[in-house]
Design an enzyme around this catalytic site. Structure first.
Site, PDB file in Angstrom:
ATOM      1  CB  THR A  79      -0.913   0.040   1.254  1.00  0.00           C
ATOM      2  OG1 THR A  79      -0.073  -0.083   2.409  1.00  0.00           O
ATOM      3  CG2 THR A  79      -1.959  -1.050   1.245  1.00  0.00           C
ATOM      4  NE  ARG A 123       3.865   7.515  -3.154  1.00  0.00           N
ATOM      5  CZ  ARG A 123       2.839   7.730  -2.335  1.00  0.00           C
ATOM      6  NH1 ARG A 123       2.009   6.748  -2.031  1.00  0.00           N
ATOM      7  NH2 ARG A 123       2.609   8.933  -1.837  1.00  0.00           N
ATOM      8  CG  ASP A 167      -4.209   1.311  -2.344  1.00  0.00           C
ATOM      9  OD1 ASP A 167      -5.312   1.211  -2.927  1.00  0.00           O
ATOM     10  OD2 ASP A 167      -3.824   2.355  -1.787  1.00  0.00           O
ATOM     11  CD  GLU A 223      -0.241   5.019  -8.112  1.00  0.00           C
ATOM     12  OE1 GLU A 223      -0.163   3.905  -7.572  1.00  0.00           O
ATOM     13  OE2 GLU A 223      -0.574   6.059  -7.512  1.00  0.00           O
ATOM     14  CG  HIS A 266      -2.759   5.728  -4.465  1.00  0.00           C
ATOM     15  ND1 HIS A 266      -1.513   5.928  -4.991  1.00  0.00           N
ATOM     16  CD2 HIS A 266      -2.693   6.153  -3.170  1.00  0.00           C
ATOM     17  CE1 HIS A 266      -0.732   6.462  -4.053  1.00  0.00           C
ATOM     18  NE2 HIS A 266      -1.435   6.599  -2.957  1.00  0.00           N
TER      19      HIS A 266
HETATM   20  P1  NAI Z   1       6.857   7.450   7.606  1.00  0.00           P
HETATM   21  O1  NAI Z   1       7.816   8.456   7.086  1.00  0.00           O
HETATM   22  O2  NAI Z   1       6.166   7.694   8.912  1.00  0.00           O
HETATM   23  O3  NAI Z   1       7.589   6.024   7.722  1.00  0.00           O
HETATM   24  C1  NAI Z   1       8.425   5.490   6.749  1.00  0.00           C
HETATM   25  C2  NAI Z   1       9.347   4.493   7.437  1.00  0.00           C
HETATM   26  O4  NAI Z   1      10.127   3.857   6.427  1.00  0.00           O
HETATM   27  C3  NAI Z   1      10.317   5.150   8.436  1.00  0.00           C
HETATM   28  O5  NAI Z   1      10.301   4.455   9.661  1.00  0.00           O
HETATM   29  C4  NAI Z   1      11.661   5.044   7.734  1.00  0.00           C
HETATM   30  O6  NAI Z   1      12.764   4.920   8.642  1.00  0.00           O
HETATM   31  C5  NAI Z   1      11.452   3.761   6.925  1.00  0.00           C
HETATM   32  N1  NAI Z   1      12.426   3.625   5.841  1.00  0.00           N
HETATM   33  C6  NAI Z   1      13.010   4.596   5.100  1.00  0.00           C
HETATM   34  N2  NAI Z   1      13.889   4.051   4.229  1.00  0.00           N
HETATM   35  C7  NAI Z   1      13.840   2.721   4.432  1.00  0.00           C
HETATM   36  C8  NAI Z   1      14.524   1.624   3.858  1.00  0.00           C
HETATM   37  N3  NAI Z   1      15.464   1.805   2.917  1.00  0.00           N
HETATM   38  N4  NAI Z   1      14.236   0.386   4.297  1.00  0.00           N
HETATM   39  C9  NAI Z   1      13.311   0.190   5.278  1.00  0.00           C
HETATM   40  N5  NAI Z   1      12.633   1.196   5.866  1.00  0.00           N
HETATM   41  C10 NAI Z   1      12.898   2.442   5.451  1.00  0.00           C
HETATM   42  O7  NAI Z   1       5.799   7.218   6.449  1.00  0.00           O
HETATM   43  P2  NAI Z   1       4.320   6.632   6.569  1.00  0.00           P
HETATM   44  O8  NAI Z   1       3.375   7.733   6.890  1.00  0.00           O
HETATM   45  O9  NAI Z   1       4.329   5.437   7.425  1.00  0.00           O
HETATM   46  O10 NAI Z   1       4.050   6.227   5.048  1.00  0.00           O
HETATM   47  C11 NAI Z   1       4.765   5.191   4.418  1.00  0.00           C
HETATM   48  C12 NAI Z   1       4.506   5.275   2.940  1.00  0.00           C
HETATM   49  O11 NAI Z   1       3.139   4.938   2.687  1.00  0.00           O
HETATM   50  C13 NAI Z   1       4.662   6.676   2.339  1.00  0.00           C
HETATM   51  O12 NAI Z   1       6.000   6.924   1.969  1.00  0.00           O
HETATM   52  C14 NAI Z   1       3.757   6.645   1.157  1.00  0.00           C
HETATM   53  O13 NAI Z   1       4.531   6.278   0.047  1.00  0.00           O
HETATM   54  C15 NAI Z   1       2.758   5.530   1.463  1.00  0.00           C
HETATM   55  N6  NAI Z   1       1.373   6.001   1.593  1.00  0.00           N
HETATM   56  C16 NAI Z   1       0.406   5.417   0.826  1.00  0.00           C
HETATM   57  C17 NAI Z   1      -0.914   5.820   0.921  1.00  0.00           C
HETATM   58  C18 NAI Z   1      -2.000   5.180   0.125  1.00  0.00           C
HETATM   59  O14 NAI Z   1      -3.096   5.716   0.063  1.00  0.00           O
HETATM   60  N7  NAI Z   1      -1.780   4.040  -0.492  1.00  0.00           N
HETATM   61  C19 NAI Z   1      -1.292   6.925   1.813  1.00  0.00           C
HETATM   62  C20 NAI Z   1      -0.205   7.434   2.623  1.00  0.00           C
HETATM   63  C21 NAI Z   1       1.089   7.002   2.485  1.00  0.00           C
END
Ligand code: NAI
Length: 331
Positions: A231, A233, A257, A262, A294
């Site tokens: 869910t 990217r 998702d 996309e 999405h």
């Molecule tokens: P966040 O910034 O709170 O958490 C991201 C986590 O990924 C952090 O703990 C970070 O340390 C970790 N991370 C970074 N690089 C990494 C790597 N190389 N290997 C493993 N972990 C790594 O972001 P949040 O809010 O949890 O969102 C995560 C993702 O969800 C967003 O980047 C966005 O792409 C996606 N998203 C999708 C939505 C949808 O409707 N499908 C809606 C909102 C966000």
């Protein structure tokens, strides 16, 4: 102050209009995505508001700067679609909505897992056709399964907690281990071990390190018959590699998702069009693949938070030069 919105959907208008009085800005909505050409629509707007599939490269930044735009307000969490260096060199600040109902996305990931496993989408259609047979609907208990979470930020954390509630053994991979999660029973492990779980869910951002984190090599680390949910990217997954793994039965269930290409498909009704993307067509042909367009963020609670935080981000910058939710990579 005027704010120009791109890639606007009817629900964006409803939720932003609901909150705009509190902020007193003029909001102008465009259905088209933001490109070098559509940047010309920005007429006297100091801020533009964009969404996940607006691609903001050097050309768009230059066009926006020429129009006097000072700020890009993403109404989403991810910012992989924005060239931050180009924004900086054009004097444009970029902010985002870092955490709007992370539970909305985590719950959607769980919905995908349960739908794929218990085949409720098939049962719904079957019963409506007066077919009450259970053949082909066999699932598995989620309870006691191993769950691997990649990325334990806001959404990954919420997903871990739900899975612990299901009675799963949860392990996680992140560049920073989370002490609070460790305290409630999540084990931080190397990626290869996390990918060897029964169920894997991706919650890390898309960047140079995570692009195609699911590829031929990492799929080989998975258990045969694994369930993969994404869910986050689309670019986290090498789609061709995943199709191969689905054909071989290495991946037994795939819930996505998000999809790498996309932007040409999602958020549109293409029901009368001939889809030119053969990879998504192949994915759609598998009975064990569930695709949503999405929509993980798409709850009332999340849309209220997105519109309020986006307008607050703009107000903070406009009135005090403050950038609490600036889009930036970790140093
Ligand atoms: P966040 O910034 O709170 O958490 C991201 C986590 O990924 C952090 O703990 C970070 O340390 C970790 N991370 C970074 N690089 C990494 C790597 N190389 N290997 C493993 N972990 C790594 O972001 P949040 O809010 O949890 O969102 C995560 C993702 O969800 C967003 O980047 C966005 O792409 C996606 N998203 C999708 C939505 C949808 O409707 N499908 C809606 C909102 C966000």
């Amino acid at each position: 102050m005027k704010i120009a919105f791109f890639s606007t959907q009817p629900y964006d208008i409803v939720f932003f209009n609901k909150h705009k009085e509190e902020f007193g800005y003029e909001l102008v909505y465009f259905e088209s995505s933001l490109t070098k050409e559509t940047a010309n629509l920005v007429d006297g707007a100091e801020a533009v508001c964009v969404f996940v599939n607006d691609k903001l490269g050097v050309d768009v930044m230059e066009a926006l700067a020429a129009k006097g735009v000072k700020m890009i307000a993403l109404r989403c969490a991810g910012f992989n679609n924005v060239d931050l260096a180009a924004a900086k060199s054009n004097g444009i600040q970029v902010c985002r909505v870092p955490a709007y109902s992370p539970e909305a996305v985590a719950e959607h990931a769980v919905a995908m897992l349960l739908t794929l496993n218990r085949k409720t989408h098939k049962a719904y259609n079957r019963v409506r056709e007066q077919n009450f047979s259970l053949n082909g609907l066999l699932g598995f208990d989620v309870h006691n399964k191993t769950v691997g979470v990649v990325g334990t930020g806001n959404i990954g954390k919420a997903f871990c907690k739900i899975m612990l509630g299901f009675g799963c053994k949860v392990s996680a991979f992140d560049i920073i281990a989370n002490k609070d999660l460790e305290a409630i029973g999540v084990a931080f492990k190397p990626l290869s071990e996390v990918l060897a779980c029964d169920i894997i869910s991706l919650h890390c951002p898309l960047n140079d390190q995570t692009k195609h984190i699911i590829n031929d090599q990492t799929i080989a680390m998975m258990k045969k018959g694994a369930t993969l949910i994404n869910t986050s990217r689309g670019g986290l997954i090498d789609t061709k590699a995943v199709i191969k793994a689905l054909k071989a039965g290495q991946i037994a269930y795939l819930g996505i998702d998000v999809y790498e290409q996309e932007e040409k498909l999602f958020f549109r009704d293409l029901s009368s069009d001939i889809i030119q993307d053969d990879l998504i067509q192949r994915l759609m042909s598998f009975p064990n693949v569930l695709i949503t367009a999405h929509q993980a963020f798409f709850t009332e609670d999340a849309l209220n938070q997105i519109s309020q935080t986006t307008l607050k981000n703009i107000k903070d910058f406009h009135e005090n030069g403050k950038l609490e939710n600036q889009a930036a990579f970790l140093a």
